[in-house]
Design a protein around this motif. Structure first.
Motif, short mmCIF file in Angstrom:
data_model
loop_
_atom_site.label_atom_id
_atom_site.label_comp_id
_atom_site.label_asym_id
_atom_site.label_seq_id
_atom_site.Cartn_x
_atom_site.Cartn_y
_atom_site.Cartn_z
N TYR A 187 9.14 -3.96 13.44
CA TYR A 187 8.00 -4.62 13.54
C TYR A 187 6.83 -3.50 13.93
O TYR A 187 7.27 -2.51 14.68
CB TYR A 187 8.32 -5.47 14.73
CG TYR A 187 6.95 -6.18 15.01
CD1 TYR A 187 6.32 -7.08 14.31
CD2 TYR A 187 5.95 -5.96 16.09
CE1 TYR A 187 5.17 -7.90 14.42
CE2 TYR A 187 4.91 -6.60 16.20
CZ TYR A 187 4.26 -7.63 15.37
OH TYR A 187 3.13 -8.16 15.58
N SER A 198 0.76 6.94 8.55
CA SER A 198 1.42 5.98 9.90
C SER A 198 2.90 6.81 9.92
O SER A 198 3.31 7.34 8.93
CB SER A 198 1.85 4.55 9.65
OG SER A 198 2.32 4.14 8.40
N ASN A 251 4.05 3.71 2.13
CA ASN A 251 3.10 3.25 3.11
C ASN A 251 1.98 2.29 2.37
O ASN A 251 1.16 2.66 1.61
CB ASN A 251 2.29 4.36 3.57
CG ASN A 251 1.38 3.82 4.68
OD1 ASN A 251 1.22 2.84 5.08
ND2 ASN A 251 0.84 4.98 5.58
N ILE A 252 2.34 0.88 2.77
CA ILE A 252 1.29 -0.13 1.99
C ILE A 252 0.19 -0.35 3.24
O ILE A 252 -0.44 -1.25 2.72
CB ILE A 252 2.52 -1.22 1.87
CG1 ILE A 252 3.25 -1.70 3.03
CG2 ILE A 252 3.19 -0.94 0.73
CD1 ILE A 252 3.71 -3.19 2.95
N GLY A 253 0.07 0.55 4.10
CA GLY A 253 -0.92 0.14 5.17
C GLY A 253 -2.22 1.02 4.42
O GLY A 253 -2.23 1.60 3.69
N LYS A 254 -3.28 0.69 5.54
CA LYS A 254 -4.62 1.41 5.09
C LYS A 254 -4.67 2.91 5.56
O LYS A 254 -5.84 3.38 5.63
CB LYS A 254 -5.79 0.58 5.36
CG LYS A 254 -5.65 -0.83 4.45
CD LYS A 254 -6.85 -1.87 4.82
CE LYS A 254 -6.89 -2.86 4.06
NZ LYS A 254 -8.09 -4.11 4.23
N ALA A 302 3.76 -0.57 8.64
CA ALA A 302 3.45 -0.98 7.39
C ALA A 302 4.09 -0.43 6.22
O ALA A 302 3.49 0.48 5.47
CB ALA A 302 1.96 -1.14 7.12
N TRP A 303 5.28 -0.21 6.15
CA TRP A 303 6.06 0.29 4.95
C TRP A 303 6.75 -0.72 4.19
O TRP A 303 7.30 -1.55 4.61
CB TRP A 303 6.92 1.65 5.40
CG TRP A 303 6.21 2.66 6.11
CD1 TRP A 303 4.71 2.94 6.37
CD2 TRP A 303 6.84 3.91 6.76
NE1 TRP A 303 4.67 4.22 6.88
CE2 TRP A 303 5.87 4.79 7.21
CE3 TRP A 303 8.26 4.49 6.99
CZ2 TRP A 303 6.05 5.99 7.65
CZ3 TRP A 303 8.57 5.46 7.46
CH2 TRP A 303 7.55 6.18 8.06
N ASP A 304 6.92 -0.06 2.85
CA ASP A 304 7.96 -0.64 2.26
C ASP A 304 9.06 0.26 1.91
O ASP A 304 8.82 1.40 1.46
CB ASP A 304 7.49 -1.07 0.66
CG ASP A 304 8.38 -1.69 -0.12
OD1 ASP A 304 9.33 -2.20 0.23
OD2 ASP A 304 8.20 -1.39 -1.53
#
Length: 204
Positions: free
Chosen positions: A79, A114, A108-111, A82-84
């Protein structure tokens, strides 16, 4: 208020204060023990294979036997990260003692950038002591930029001694599973320091 009453209240306050200090020391000690237990438990798992923990090897085995085992790959994200994360290598069937390489992929699908650190295990858990990694991305701080895709390889083999274990004589499939958890650089440095003190080498 009488002198006797004042003495009683003073004694009671002192007793309460001492109890509070004692409790604080106790809690601090318990926290310290808990933190120390993490690397020690991890070391125990690595040595024994308990909990499906795999082994770290420096070289491939000399012997390769005819018995075949299929290795499947699994990927999970903790949790807050924001990764695939997924395996890009399909199940591999190899002879016991044969070395193979598999690849995972992180996106990394975040903005924002991370970072995370991966833990691992195999199932069935009893096979952990025979599953050896020559190269791995586990327990290593991994920072990925926003939108970046990173391929992460793992090189492994199954120890031929598995064929001597009567509890695993019918096992023909092993699943290697990784889970990435979010981690800050400071936390990673602290983890590596604790592992070093416990005699645990960082795998890369």
């Amino acid at each position: 208020m009488t002198e006797q009453t004042e003495k009683l209240q003073t004694a009671k306050s002192k007793a309460n204060r001492n109890m509070a200090i004692g409790l604080a020391v106790f809690v601090s000690c318990m926290v310290g023990v808990a933190y120390a237990a993490v690397p020690l438990y991890e070391l125990f798992c690595r040595v024994t294979g308990y909990g499906g923990t795999t082994q770290q090897a420096s070289s491939s085995p000399v012997d390769v036997i005819d018995r075949e085992i299929t290795i499947r790959f699994d990927a999970n994200i903790g949790y807050g990260l924001a990764w695939d994360f997924k395996p890009i290598t399909k199940p591999i069937t190899l002879k016991v003692g044969e070395t193979a390489e598999a690849n995972y992929q992180v996106v990394n699908i975040g903005k924002a950038p991370s970072a995370g650190t991966a833990t691992f295990n195999v199932t069935p858990q009893a096979a952990g002591i025979y599953f050896n990694k020559l190269d791995c991305f586990c327990f290593t701080y991994q920072e990925v930029k926003a939108g970046e895709s990173v391929k992460m390889p793992v090189v492994f083999f199954v120890d031929p001694d598995i064929d001597k274990d009567p509890n695993l004589e019918t096992i023909d499939t092993i699943t290697l599973s990784y889970t990435f958890f979010p981690q800050e650089r400071e936390e990673a440095a602290l983890t590596e320091k604790k592992q070093s003190k416990a005699g645990i080498g960082t795998e890369s």
